[in-house]
Design a protein around this motif. Sequence first.
Motif, PDB file in Angstrom:
ATOM      1  N   PRO A  12     -11.333  -2.165   4.394  1.00  0.00           N
ATOM      2  CA  PRO A  12     -10.493  -2.307   3.209  1.00  0.00           C
ATOM      3  C   PRO A  12      -9.140  -2.917   3.577  1.00  0.00           C
ATOM      4  O   PRO A  12      -8.564  -2.555   4.604  1.00  0.00           O
ATOM      5  CB  PRO A  12     -10.306  -0.868   2.708  1.00  0.00           C
ATOM      6  CG  PRO A  12     -10.611   0.008   3.859  1.00  0.00           C
ATOM      7  CD  PRO A  12     -11.417  -0.770   4.846  1.00  0.00           C
ATOM      8  N   GLU A  16      -2.411  -7.093   3.693  1.00  0.00           N
ATOM      9  CA  GLU A  16      -2.539  -7.154   5.146  1.00  0.00           C
ATOM     10  C   GLU A  16      -2.350  -8.577   5.672  1.00  0.00           C
ATOM     11  O   GLU A  16      -2.928  -8.945   6.682  1.00  0.00           O
ATOM     12  CB  GLU A  16      -3.903  -6.598   5.590  1.00  0.00           C
ATOM     13  CG  GLU A  16      -4.148  -5.138   5.269  1.00  0.00           C
ATOM     14  CD  GLU A  16      -3.384  -4.168   6.187  1.00  0.00           C
ATOM     15  OE1 GLU A  16      -2.547  -4.633   6.987  1.00  0.00           O
ATOM     16  OE2 GLU A  16      -3.612  -2.948   6.073  1.00  0.00           O
ATOM     17  N   ASP A  51      -8.249  -5.260  -1.643  1.00  0.00           N
ATOM     18  CA  ASP A  51      -7.979  -4.241  -2.663  1.00  0.00           C
ATOM     19  C   ASP A  51      -6.839  -4.683  -3.586  1.00  0.00           C
ATOM     20  O   ASP A  51      -5.799  -4.041  -3.668  1.00  0.00           O
ATOM     21  CB  ASP A  51      -7.640  -2.920  -1.952  1.00  0.00           C
ATOM     22  CG  ASP A  51      -7.446  -1.774  -2.930  1.00  0.00           C
ATOM     23  OD1 ASP A  51      -7.887  -1.900  -4.084  1.00  0.00           O
ATOM     24  OD2 ASP A  51      -6.850  -0.760  -2.536  1.00  0.00           O
ATOM     25  N   ALA A 105      -7.927  -1.984   8.508  1.00  0.00           N
ATOM     26  CA  ALA A 105      -7.675  -3.383   8.840  1.00  0.00           C
ATOM     27  C   ALA A 105      -6.679  -3.554   9.990  1.00  0.00           C
ATOM     28  O   ALA A 105      -6.664  -4.588  10.655  1.00  0.00           O
ATOM     29  CB  ALA A 105      -7.151  -4.118   7.613  1.00  0.00           C
ATOM     30  N   ASP A 106      -5.837  -2.536  10.216  1.00  0.00           N
ATOM     31  CA  ASP A 106      -4.783  -2.709  11.229  1.00  0.00           C
ATOM     32  C   ASP A 106      -5.284  -2.485  12.655  1.00  0.00           C
ATOM     33  O   ASP A 106      -4.528  -2.637  13.608  1.00  0.00           O
ATOM     34  CB  ASP A 106      -3.603  -1.781  10.922  1.00  0.00           C
ATOM     35  CG  ASP A 106      -4.043  -0.342  10.747  1.00  0.00           C
ATOM     36  OD1 ASP A 106      -5.160  -0.001  11.174  1.00  0.00           O
ATOM     37  OD2 ASP A 106      -3.268   0.443  10.175  1.00  0.00           O
ATOM     38  N   GLN A 108      -5.831   0.177  14.251  1.00  0.00           N
ATOM     39  CA  GLN A 108      -5.231   1.291  14.983  1.00  0.00           C
ATOM     40  C   GLN A 108      -6.326   2.103  15.662  1.00  0.00           C
ATOM     41  O   GLN A 108      -6.104   2.720  16.686  1.00  0.00           O
ATOM     42  CB  GLN A 108      -4.477   2.206  14.017  1.00  0.00           C
ATOM     43  CG  GLN A 108      -3.134   1.674  13.580  1.00  0.00           C
ATOM     44  CD  GLN A 108      -2.426   2.688  12.699  1.00  0.00           C
ATOM     45  OE1 GLN A 108      -2.656   2.733  11.492  1.00  0.00           O
ATOM     46  NE2 GLN A 108      -1.586   3.498  13.286  1.00  0.00           N
ATOM     47  N   LYS A 142       4.199  12.332   9.442  1.00  0.00           N
ATOM     48  CA  LYS A 142       2.786  12.199   9.116  1.00  0.00           C
ATOM     49  C   LYS A 142       1.961  13.245   9.869  1.00  0.00           C
ATOM     50  O   LYS A 142       1.019  13.820   9.329  1.00  0.00           O
ATOM     51  CB  LYS A 142       2.303  10.795   9.486  1.00  0.00           C
ATOM     52  CG  LYS A 142       0.895  10.512   9.013  1.00  0.00           C
ATOM     53  CD  LYS A 142       0.753   9.117   8.472  1.00  0.00           C
ATOM     54  CE  LYS A 142      -0.534   8.985   7.703  1.00  0.00           C
ATOM     55  NZ  LYS A 142      -0.625   7.731   7.000  1.00  0.00           N
ATOM     56  N   SER A 214       2.648   0.542   7.311  1.00  0.00           N
ATOM     57  CA  SER A 214       1.627   1.401   6.723  1.00  0.00           C
ATOM     58  C   SER A 214       1.528   1.110   5.228  1.00  0.00           C
ATOM     59  O   SER A 214       2.532   0.961   4.552  1.00  0.00           O
ATOM     60  CB  SER A 214       1.968   2.866   6.936  1.00  0.00           C
ATOM     61  OG  SER A 214       1.048   3.658   6.213  1.00  0.00           O
ATOM     62  N   LYS A 215       0.286   0.993   4.731  1.00  0.00           N
ATOM     63  CA  LYS A 215       0.090   0.705   3.319  1.00  0.00           C
ATOM     64  C   LYS A 215      -0.048   1.988   2.515  1.00  0.00           C
ATOM     65  O   LYS A 215      -0.275   1.973   1.326  1.00  0.00           O
ATOM     66  CB  LYS A 215      -1.147  -0.180   3.136  1.00  0.00           C
ATOM     67  CG  LYS A 215      -1.066  -1.499   3.895  1.00  0.00           C
ATOM     68  CD  LYS A 215       0.130  -2.329   3.424  1.00  0.00           C
ATOM     69  CE  LYS A 215       0.274  -3.642   4.162  1.00  0.00           C
ATOM     70  NZ  LYS A 215       0.763  -3.531   5.527  1.00  0.00           N
TER      71      LYS A 215
HETATM   72  N1  UDP Z   1      -5.525   0.229   2.008  1.00  0.00           N
HETATM   73  C1  UDP Z   1      -6.223  -0.204   0.870  1.00  0.00           C
HETATM   74  N2  UDP Z   1      -5.708   0.034  -0.367  1.00  0.00           N
HETATM   75  C2  UDP Z   1      -4.509   0.692  -0.550  1.00  0.00           C
HETATM   76  C3  UDP Z   1      -3.835   1.154   0.613  1.00  0.00           C
HETATM   77  C4  UDP Z   1      -4.367   0.920   1.855  1.00  0.00           C
HETATM   78  O1  UDP Z   1      -7.301  -0.790   0.975  1.00  0.00           O
HETATM   79  O2  UDP Z   1      -4.097   0.855  -1.697  1.00  0.00           O
HETATM   80  C5  UDP Z   1      -6.104  -0.033   3.335  1.00  0.00           C
HETATM   81  C6  UDP Z   1      -5.176  -0.708   4.331  1.00  0.00           C
HETATM   82  O3  UDP Z   1      -5.183  -2.113   4.178  1.00  0.00           O
HETATM   83  C7  UDP Z   1      -5.767  -0.250   5.649  1.00  0.00           C
HETATM   84  C8  UDP Z   1      -6.279   1.139   5.340  1.00  0.00           C
HETATM   85  O4  UDP Z   1      -6.391   1.223   3.926  1.00  0.00           O
HETATM   86  O5  UDP Z   1      -6.849  -1.056   6.050  1.00  0.00           O
HETATM   87  C9  UDP Z   1      -5.385   2.235   5.873  1.00  0.00           C
HETATM   88  O6  UDP Z   1      -4.057   1.970   5.524  1.00  0.00           O
HETATM   89  P1  UDP Z   1      -2.856   2.094   6.545  1.00  0.00           P
HETATM   90  O7  UDP Z   1      -3.244   1.600   7.891  1.00  0.00           O
HETATM   91  O8  UDP Z   1      -1.662   1.458   5.931  1.00  0.00           O
HETATM   92  O9  UDP Z   1      -2.696   3.690   6.564  1.00  0.00           O
HETATM   93  P2  UDP Z   1      -2.235   4.628   7.773  1.00  0.00           P
HETATM   94  O10 UDP Z   1      -2.880   4.124   9.013  1.00  0.00           O
HETATM   95  O11 UDP Z   1      -0.745   4.508   7.811  1.00  0.00           O
HETATM   96  O12 UDP Z   1      -2.718   5.983   7.353  1.00  0.00           O
END
Ligand code: UDP
Length: 307
Positions: A12, A16, A51, A105-106, A108, A142, A214-215
């Motif tokens: 997702p 990005e 998304d 997508a990131d 991590q 977090k 972060s998204k």
């Molecule tokens: N993402 C999405 N829709 C949203 C928010 C996030 O598809 O409304 C996706 C984002 O692109 C990523 C994944 O969800 O691939 C996790 O988001 P993020 O890495 O920002 O979250 P974190 O790692 O900070 O929990």
Amino acid sequence: MDMNCRLCIVVPCYNEEDALPVTGPKFVEHLRKMVAEGHVDKDSKVVFVNDGSKDATWGVIKKLHDENKEVVGLNLAHNRGHQNALMAGLMYAKDHGDVAISIDADLQQDINAMSLFIDEYKKGCDVVFGVRNSRDTDSFFKRTTAGAFYKFSKWLGCDLYENSADYRLMSSKALEALSEYEEVNLFLRGIIPTLGFKTSVVYFDVSPRMQGESKYSLRMMIKLALDGITSFSIKPIRLVFLMGVAAIFIAVVMLIHILIDYINNNVVQGWPSILASIWILGGNILLSIGIVGEETIWKQRNDQGIL
Ligand code: UDP
Ligand code: MG
């Protein structure tokens, strides 16, 4: 290879444009490596789900698709949130592959753990949860809020794997079962364990986000946590019910108190009627909400065959 293993990596993507040009080719490269090593079939795919991004993400996905035959792009008309974007990708994977692995997508999450997921699938598991080794790379905020959330949901009776992100494998059989699930407020990591398939766990490392931010805003984290709690626990509704019982109990005590004062000729005009009606009405409202909530939950569980 002994069994069909067309893999769909489901990613997702929301705003990005910074991360995807870097991570996109890494997904493709890793998929090719897994094909070359015989872990997965050659018609495996990387499915990017846009998304409803407000930036150039869809353009990046289109470019990735033009340059790599493995890349598929799905474009959602609006921003529907991570869980819904994931669901869209998984439903595509259900019809176009034998297994799906979802990942952010990131990048991590350690992409190298994918072959471990596949090993578990080949041993006969339909669902494999990725569980992160540590939360060292997360911010203090977090880490503590996530920790508290998992503790709280356990207390509420929701069976979650602690620290399990949405990095997991599902077979098309498990996806088929997921597709029949009619839950509006999706909290996939809560739903999937209830599907009842043979599951297993793979541990992986998490690194800091390299590109973009972060998204997940605080608002989205709260919504996800609330969806998780309200969809998987009956306890909040029980609490409302108990508050109703308590209020009615107080009303009864109040009425006795009023009666005694009345007999002793000790009442202020208007006070008894106002107080009694507040507690009686309030108690009845809370009780009714509790009953309605309880009924809805049992009906839902019955429909889903959880009972
Ligand atoms: N993402 C999405 N829709 C949203 C928010 C996030 O598809 O409304 C996706 C984002 O692109 C990523 C994944 O969800 O691939 C996790 O988001 P993020 O890495 O920002 O979250 P974190 O790692 O900070 O929990
Ligand atoms: Mg991330």
